[in-house]
Each structure stands twice: as C-alpha cells, then as structure tokens.
Design a protein around this motif. Structure first.
Motif, PDB file in Angstrom:
ATOM      1  N   ARG A 236       0.826  -1.217   0.000  1.00 31.42           N
ATOM      2  CA  ARG A 236       0.000   0.000   0.000  1.00 31.42           C
ATOM      3  C   ARG A 236       0.857   1.264   0.000  1.00 31.42           C
ATOM      4  N   HIS A 237       1.986   1.199   0.712  1.00 33.83           N
ATOM      5  CA  HIS A 237       2.900   2.341   0.724  1.00 33.83           C
ATOM      6  C   HIS A 237       3.431   2.613  -0.689  1.00 33.83           C
ATOM      7  N   VAL A 238       3.829   1.547  -1.389  1.00 36.17           N
ATOM      8  CA  VAL A 238       4.326   1.715  -2.764  1.00 36.17           C
ATOM      9  C   VAL A 238       3.207   2.213  -3.668  1.00 36.17           C
ATOM     10  N   LEU A 239       1.984   1.658  -3.484  1.00 35.41           N
ATOM     11  CA  LEU A 239       0.850   2.081  -4.309  1.00 35.41           C
ATOM     12  C   LEU A 239       0.498   3.548  -4.086  1.00 35.41           C
ATOM     13  N   THR A 240       0.654   4.032  -2.860  1.00 35.50           N
ATOM     14  CA  THR A 240       0.368   5.443  -2.584  1.00 35.50           C
ATOM     15  C   THR A 240       1.311   6.342  -3.371  1.00 35.50           C
ATOM     16  N   LYS A 241       2.587   6.003  -3.369  1.00 37.27           N
ATOM     17  CA  LYS A 241       3.559   6.776  -4.141  1.00 37.27           C
ATOM     18  C   LYS A 241       3.263   6.677  -5.633  1.00 37.27           C
ATOM     19  N   TRP A 242       2.984   5.466  -6.079  1.00 33.72           N
ATOM     20  CA  TRP A 242       2.671   5.247  -7.497  1.00 33.72           C
ATOM     21  C   TRP A 242       1.440   6.053  -7.901  1.00 33.72           C
ATOM     22  N   ASP A 243       0.421   6.071  -7.037  1.00 33.01           N
ATOM     23  CA  ASP A 243      -0.813   6.800  -7.314  1.00 33.01           C
ATOM     24  C   ASP A 243      -0.549   8.290  -7.498  1.00 33.01           C
ATOM     25  N   SER A 244       0.230   8.875  -6.589  1.00 32.50           N
ATOM     26  CA  SER A 244       0.474  10.320  -6.679  1.00 32.50           C
ATOM     27  C   SER A 244       1.283  10.675  -7.917  1.00 32.50           C
ATOM     28  N   ARG A 245       2.270   9.844  -8.275  1.00 28.72           N
ATOM     29  CA  ARG A 245       3.088  10.118  -9.459  1.00 28.72           C
ATOM     30  C   ARG A 245       2.266   9.943 -10.743  1.00 28.72           C
ATOM     31  N   LYS A 246       1.422   8.916 -10.766  1.00 28.07           N
ATOM     32  CA  LYS A 246       0.611   8.679 -11.953  1.00 28.07           C
ATOM     33  C   LYS A 246      -0.449   9.772 -12.107  1.00 28.07           C
ATOM     34  N   ARG A 247      -1.032  10.195 -10.989  1.00 31.56           N
ATOM     35  CA  ARG A 247      -2.060  11.235 -11.020  1.00 31.56           C
ATOM     36  C   ARG A 247      -1.475  12.536 -11.579  1.00 31.56           C
ATOM     37  N   ARG A 248      -0.280  12.895 -11.124  1.00 31.05           N
ATOM     38  CA  ARG A 248       0.343  14.123 -11.615  1.00 31.05           C
ATOM     39  C   ARG A 248       0.612  14.037 -13.117  1.00 31.05           C
ATOM     40  N   THR A 249       1.056  12.876 -13.581  1.00 29.00           N
ATOM     41  CA  THR A 249       1.310  12.694 -15.008  1.00 29.00           C
ATOM     42  C   THR A 249       0.035  12.889 -15.817  1.00 29.00           C
ATOM     43  N   TRP A 250      -1.045  12.254 -15.391  1.00 28.08           N
ATOM     44  CA  TRP A 250      -2.292  12.349 -16.149  1.00 28.08           C
ATOM     45  C   TRP A 250      -2.852  13.772 -16.138  1.00 28.08           C
ATOM     46  N   LYS A 251      -2.714  14.492 -15.022  1.00 28.27           N
ATOM     47  CA  LYS A 251      -3.188  15.881 -14.971  1.00 28.27           C
ATOM     48  C   LYS A 251      -2.396  16.767 -15.930  1.00 28.27           C
ATOM     49  N   ARG A 252      -1.110  16.530 -15.995  1.00 30.99           N
ATOM     50  CA  ARG A 252      -0.299  17.298 -16.939  1.00 30.99           C
ATOM     51  C   ARG A 252      -0.684  16.984 -18.381  1.00 30.99           C
ATOM     52  N   GLU A 253      -1.019  15.740 -18.655  1.00 27.33           N
ATOM     53  CA  GLU A 253      -1.453  15.367 -19.997  1.00 27.33           C
ATOM     54  C   GLU A 253      -2.758  16.073 -20.363  1.00 27.33           C
ATOM     55  N   ILE A 254      -3.685  16.183 -19.403  1.00 26.97           N
ATOM     56  CA  ILE A 254      -4.961  16.855 -19.660  1.00 26.97           C
ATOM     57  C   ILE A 254      -4.735  18.329 -19.971  1.00 26.97           C
ATOM     58  N   LEU A 255      -3.890  19.003 -19.183  1.00 26.66           N
ATOM     59  CA  LEU A 255      -3.598  20.415 -19.430  1.00 26.66           C
ATOM     60  C   LEU A 255      -2.937  20.603 -20.781  1.00 26.66           C
ATOM     61  N   SER A 256      -1.993  19.729 -21.100  1.00 24.57           N
ATOM     62  CA  SER A 256      -1.324  19.801 -22.404  1.00 24.57           C
ATOM     63  C   SER A 256      -2.333  19.631 -23.536  1.00 24.57           C
ATOM     64  N   SER A 257      -3.253  18.687 -23.389  1.00 20.72           N
ATOM     65  CA  SER A 257      -4.264  18.440 -24.415  1.00 20.72           C
ATOM     66  C   SER A 257      -5.187  19.647 -24.595  1.00 20.72           C
ATOM     67  N   THR A 258      -5.515  20.321 -23.504  1.00 20.61           N
ATOM     68  CA  THR A 258      -6.382  21.506 -23.583  1.00 20.61           C
ATOM     69  C   THR A 258      -5.701  22.626 -24.366  1.00 20.61           C
ATOM     70  N   ILE A 259      -4.428  22.853 -24.109  1.00 23.99           N
ATOM     71  CA  ILE A 259      -3.679  23.878 -24.839  1.00 23.99           C
ATOM     72  C   ILE A 259      -3.622  23.541 -26.325  1.00 23.99           C
ATOM     73  N   GLN A 260      -3.374  22.284 -26.628  1.00 21.72           N
ATOM     74  CA  GLN A 260      -3.294  21.858 -28.024  1.00 21.72           C
ATOM     75  C   GLN A 260      -4.635  22.028 -28.727  1.00 21.72           C
ATOM     76  N   GLY A 261      -5.729  21.679 -28.037  1.00 20.43           N
ATOM     77  CA  GLY A 261      -7.052  21.835 -28.633  1.00 20.43           C
ATOM     78  C   GLY A 261      -7.369  23.284 -28.952  1.00 20.43           C
ATOM     79  N   SER A 262      -6.974  24.207 -28.047  1.00 17.71           N
ATOM     80  CA  SER A 262      -7.209  25.642 -28.288  1.00 17.71           C
ATOM     81  C   SER A 262      -6.429  26.121 -29.502  1.00 17.71           C
ATOM     82  N   MET A 263      -5.187  25.671 -29.641  1.00 20.47           N
ATOM     83  CA  MET A 263      -4.373  26.077 -30.799  1.00 20.47           C
ATOM     84  C   MET A 263      -4.957  25.531 -32.100  1.00 20.47           C
ATOM     85  N   MET A 264      -5.437  24.278 -32.060  1.00 22.20           N
ATOM     86  CA  MET A 264      -6.003  23.674 -33.261  1.00 22.20           C
ATOM     87  C   MET A 264      -7.271  24.401 -33.699  1.00 22.20           C
TER      88      MET A 264
END
Length: 596
Positions: A236-264
């Motif tokens: 569970r300790h490893v999963l907690t760390k994995w969860d936070s790192r994965k969550r940050r990655t996916w949030k950054r991907e969403i923001l990046s996608s929003t910027i790209q959509g606006s430019m398109m």
C-alpha cells in the motif's frame, strides 16, 4: 555501473529513437517499402479535397456532367488506392513489429544474463522482467506511431501547405506557420512538461512490479511468519507513491491536451476565415470553398493525430527508457577480443600474485595472493564468514575480474578464455541449490543437455535421488515448481548433486553439498562424493568441518590470506590455530546438542 550512472534523461528521445532506428536498419528493404507505401497512400488522401472541389464547381456550372463524373471517378480511385496500399502497409508493419519485438526481447535477455552476479544480487527479478516486457510492447506502439501516424501526418501537413499555397499563397503560409507552431508547442509540452512526470511514474511502476514479485516469490516466508497483512501494508505504501506520481502525469497530460485543442481551433478559424474573405472578394468559387473546408477537416484530423502521436510517443519513449538503459549498460565481465575456449585436462589451478577488491572498497580482499591447487587434489576451504572462501571459487569461475595478477587453470589465464567454456568445465553444487520450474529430468540434465535418460538416471542413483524420484507420480517428468519449491531441501540438494555427477567436469566445487541431508543420506552421498572426487580437482567450501577431515589439504582463510595449510591431522595439532578452534567449537556444540 548502474542505470543511474548513465546520462540519459536529457537525450531520452535521441537514445530511444536511435535504438528503434538501429533495429529498423536490420530490415532496410521492409522499412523502405513501408515508408514509400505510407507516403503514396497519404498523398492520395491529400488530393481528395482538390477533386471534391472540382465536383462542386462542375455541379454549380452548366453542361459539366462529364467533368463532375471524371472528378468523382478520380476521388473513387484515390480512395481505393489508399485502401489497397494500407492493406500492404498493415501487413508490412505486422511483419516488422513482430520480428523487432522478438529481437529486442532476445537482446535484452541476452544482456541481462551476462550482467555480473553483483548486479543480479542488487536487482529485483520482477522489476527486470517488467523493464524488458514494458519496453517490448512500447516498441510495438512506437512502430505504429512513427510509421502509421506521425509520418502520414507530416506528409499531410506538408502536402496541404503546398497544395493550398499553389492556389492562394496566404493560405499556404497560414497552414505551414500554424502547423509548425502547433507541433513545436506540442513537442515542448510533451518533452518538458509531461515527460519528466511520466518518467518518475514509470520508476514507481517498476518498483511496484518489484515489490509484487519479491513478496510473491517469497510467499513461503510470508506464510511462515503470518505476515500477509504486513506485506499488504508495504505494498500500500508503494501504491500510494505510485498513485500520486501517476495522477500528476495524467493531470499534466490533460492540461497539455487543452492547450493543443485551443491552438487547433484557432488554426481552423484562421483557415476558414481566410477562405470566406477570399470568397467575398470574388477570389474563390464555391468549389474552392468546398476544397478549403474539406482540406481543413483533413488538417484538423491530422493535427489532432499529431498531438495524440506526440503524447503517445512520449509515453512510449518513457516506457522504453529502462530497456534502452539496460542495452547501453556495459558488461562488468566480458570476453577479451579473440578469446578462445579453455581446454581443461589435469585441472591444475594457480593463483599468481592476485590482488582483488570489491567495487569501490578501498581495502583489497586479496593482495599479492598466491596458491597452487595440484591436479586431482581435493582441497577444503576453511575460515570464518567473510574470510574469502567463496570469493576464491568465484574468481576461479571468473564471476569477477582480478585487479592484478593471474588465475590460471592448466596454464591458461581464465581472463583470456571464453567464459561459457570455462564455466562449462567446472561443476558446482551450491549450498542452497536453485532448480528451474521444469521436470526433474531437465534439471538434472541441465549440466549436459544431450544426456540420455539412462545417463540421467545413473547420475540420480549416484546422488541417492533415484528412489525418491521414482516414488513421485510422474517420476522424472515431475515439475519441481518455481526454484524447486515442491521438493524438500534435501531433495533439491540431491538433484543438484546428480547434476554435478552428470556434468563429469574436470574441476568440481562443492559448497557444503551435504548440509541439507539427513544422516542416512549424508553417509550415502559422502561415499558417492569420494568416487566423484577421485581423479578430479575438487574444492570444498567447508561449513561443517567434519566433512573435510579426509581431504588432501585444507586452506584456512582469514581476511583474504591463507594463514594455515595442511591436512586435518596437521592442523588439529596447532596450538591456538584457527582451524583447531573452529573444530573444537563445532565439536562442543554437537556434544551439547546430543546431551540436550
């Protein structure tokens, strides 16, 4: 050298894509055909809006049915051409990808097998397997992204800029400039914003695989201490760390996608707005507007593909990083150029002024160390834990390289011969034998794969293993479980001893080979070992000194030096000798045990 020692992060795309292109170069004709077909198929798609506009102009005019039909026929032909070409492309990609994935997996396995024993001791097997398999599947994705997505998108963007520019230069300039800005921003977001987070998430993904593999492979220990809940808490300790790192990655991907959509969306507005202005000024026909609309939709789809491709490309590159790192890591122990197979006959072993130290340890374990083991001599290695006994036999096997001096077998420097030939002529029985999850026959025959069933059974009889094997439901075809967990410690030891009998090697190493046997089996094995050692150079790492009393010579190690030497009778008479103290202590412990 570890993965962290390699300067990789700054050039991850360069290293990973270079790795992929290196494997493509193994099949240049197939890759070339795929690229040509992809370009041809995509150009056919780019030309469809041109002829669609001609159809509208023909319909809007008078007496232009033939012109409309001709344009329609070209559109149909272009569509069919694209479909047919894609069929060949898909089949080519399948062939290329499967062969490349197999090559990458084989190469990764080849490299990992040849890493040093220290590397394996410091690595999780589950994490290593995860790196290879994740990289293998990332390669499949990279092939598709580069050949089936990125290349067509680039062809469309370049082709659209040229075609639109040939009609209206301003339109071509808008498309070219907008595409370059869009791609540049997308790449910057992916590499500079999303990729660092994804790399860290992948590191924790690897740790998660290692934690799972470690707990599952040691399940018998977990059960023995009732530690299931404790291991779940650790996970569970490893999963907690994995969860936070994965969550940050996916949030950054969403923001990046929003910027790209606006430019398109902005680029599409620019293209359509320019077309409408030109139509109002009488510089464009309805067919031209249709052409612009159709081309804008094609561009929009491919710009969206470019964003998706770059995002997925970044993921695939991150997934492949650790596999490429493994590929780039140098081997600690490798064959010298023009190394030849060793030929061991008599089995004389010579340490000639050897100096050896572990890694960055400033103090050598051996310094100017010399000793000779005569052909056919049976030698016991005695001493406290850490005195240098195990290192002695590992150096003979060339599991490490010496810092100075030479180790020779039959006058051949072990550092200048092929490692596989050296180890193939040294039979070893480890204190804790490890078996493959294969049949008993396969495990015994691992030392000599071409052995007949009669030879396998004869070796098992010599090791007192034949009777218990025949009592099993499937006999020699019984699967032993991962690392031999279905067998008792004594049974595993006897299978390992049978493997050594079958090897029939001129040099034999026994790491207290009878330590896990019951008294009755031990007597039988000791008698068999006497026969096995006859005529062979034998090294016995002694933990129980009662097993080495009959050996020709004993070498007593202390802090990397041989401090006492002689047979049992000679050493037992030395006052205050290390061997005598060890022997008397073990005898006293045995006496206390019998009294108790």
């Amino acid at each position: 050298m570890t993965l962290k020692n390699l300067d990789f992060r700054a050039g991850a795309y360069h290293h990973v894509l270079g790795f992929v292109f290196h494997h493509w170069r193994h099949r240049p004709v197939l890759v070339g055909i795929i690229i040509v077909l992809v370009i041809a198929s995509t150009l056919a798609e780019v030309m469809v809006p041109v002829f669609s506009g001609q159809i509208v102009d023909a319909i809007a005019g008078s007496n232009a049915a033939d012109r409309a039909l001709r344009a329609f026929g070209v559109v149909v032909a272009l569509g069919l051409t694209s479909v047919v070409l894609r069929w060949f492309i898909f089949n080519g990609i399948i062939r290329l990808t499967l062969r490349t994935m197999a090559d990458v997996t084989n190469n990764g396995f080849h490299k990992v097998q040849r890493f040093s024993t220290d590397w394996h001791a410091n690595s999780f097997a589950g994490s290593t397997m995860r790196k290879i398999t994740r990289g293998m599947w990332a390669l499949e994705q990279l092939n598709d992204l580069l050949l089936m997505a990125l290349l067509p998108s680039i062809v469309v963007l370049v082709g659209a800029s040229i075609v639109l520019g040939s009609y209206w230069p301003i339109m071509g300039l808008i498309v070219a400039a907008g595409s370059l800005i869009y791609i540049g921003v997308t790449v910057a977001l992916s590499m500079g914003f999303v990729s660092p987070a994804a790399r860290l998430a992948n590191a924790w993904d690897t740790k998660l695989g290692g934690a799972l593999g470690d707990a599952i492979s040691c399940n018998s220990v977990v059960k023995a201490f009732g530690a299931e809940s404790r291991e779940e808490g650790r996970l569970r300790h490893v999963l907690t760390k994995w969860d936070s790192r994965k969550r940050r990655t996916w949030k950054r991907e969403i923001l990046s996608s929003t910027i790209q959509g606006s430019m398109m969306a902005s680029m599409q507005v620019g293209i359509l707005g320019t077309g409408l202005v030109m139509w109002q000024q009488g510089l464009a026909t309805p067919g031209d507007i249709t052409f612009v609309l159709a081309m804008s939709f094609v561009l929009q789809g491919h710009l969206r593909d470019v964003a998706l491709v770059i995002r997925n490309l970044q993921r695939a590159v991150n997934d492949m990083e650790e596999l490429v790192l493994l590929d780039k890591m140098p081997l600690d122990i490798k064959d010298k150029p023009n190394a030849k197979p060793i030929k061991i006959g008599e089995g004389e072993i010579v340490f000639d002024r050897v100096t050896f130290q572990y890694g960055a340890d400033p103090t050598p374990l051996y310094e100017d160390f010399s000793v000779t083991i005569r052909p056919g001599e049976r030698v016991g290695l005695v001493g406290h834990s850490g005195s240098g006994k195990t290192t002695f036999v590992k150096l003979i096997q060339r599991l490490y390289d010496v810092n100075a001096g030479e180790i020779r077998i039959d006058r051949q420097d072990v550092a200048r011969v092929k490692q596989t030939s050296l180890r193939g002529q040294i039979a070893i029985v480890q204190q804790e034998p490890i078996l493959f999850h294969r049949t008993l026959a396969e495990n015994i025959a691992y030392s000599r794969p071409n052995a007949s069933r009669r030879e396998i059974e004869q070796a098992a009889k010599q090791a007192s293993a034949h009777d218990f094997i025949m009592d099993l439901p499937k006999g020699y075809e019984t699967l032993v479980g991962e690392r031999g967990v279905k067998l008792s410690g004594g049974e595993r030891q006897r299978v390992a001893i049978a493997r050594a009998f079958l090897a029939d090697a001129p040099v034999l190493i026994l790491d207290e080979a009878t330590s896990s046997l019951d008294s009755e089996s031990e007597v039988q094995i000791q008698q068999a070992m006497e026969r096995l050692m006859n005529g062979r150079t034998t090294l016995v790492i002694a933990h129980r000194l009662s097993t080495v009393r009959a050996l020709d010579r004993l070498l007593v190690f202390d802090k990397g030096k041989i401090v006492e030497e002689g047979d049992h009778q000679t050493l037992i008479r030395l006052n205050n000798g290390i061997y005598r103290r060890l022997f008397e202590r073990q005898a006293l412990e045995l006496t206390k045990g019998l009294v108790a």
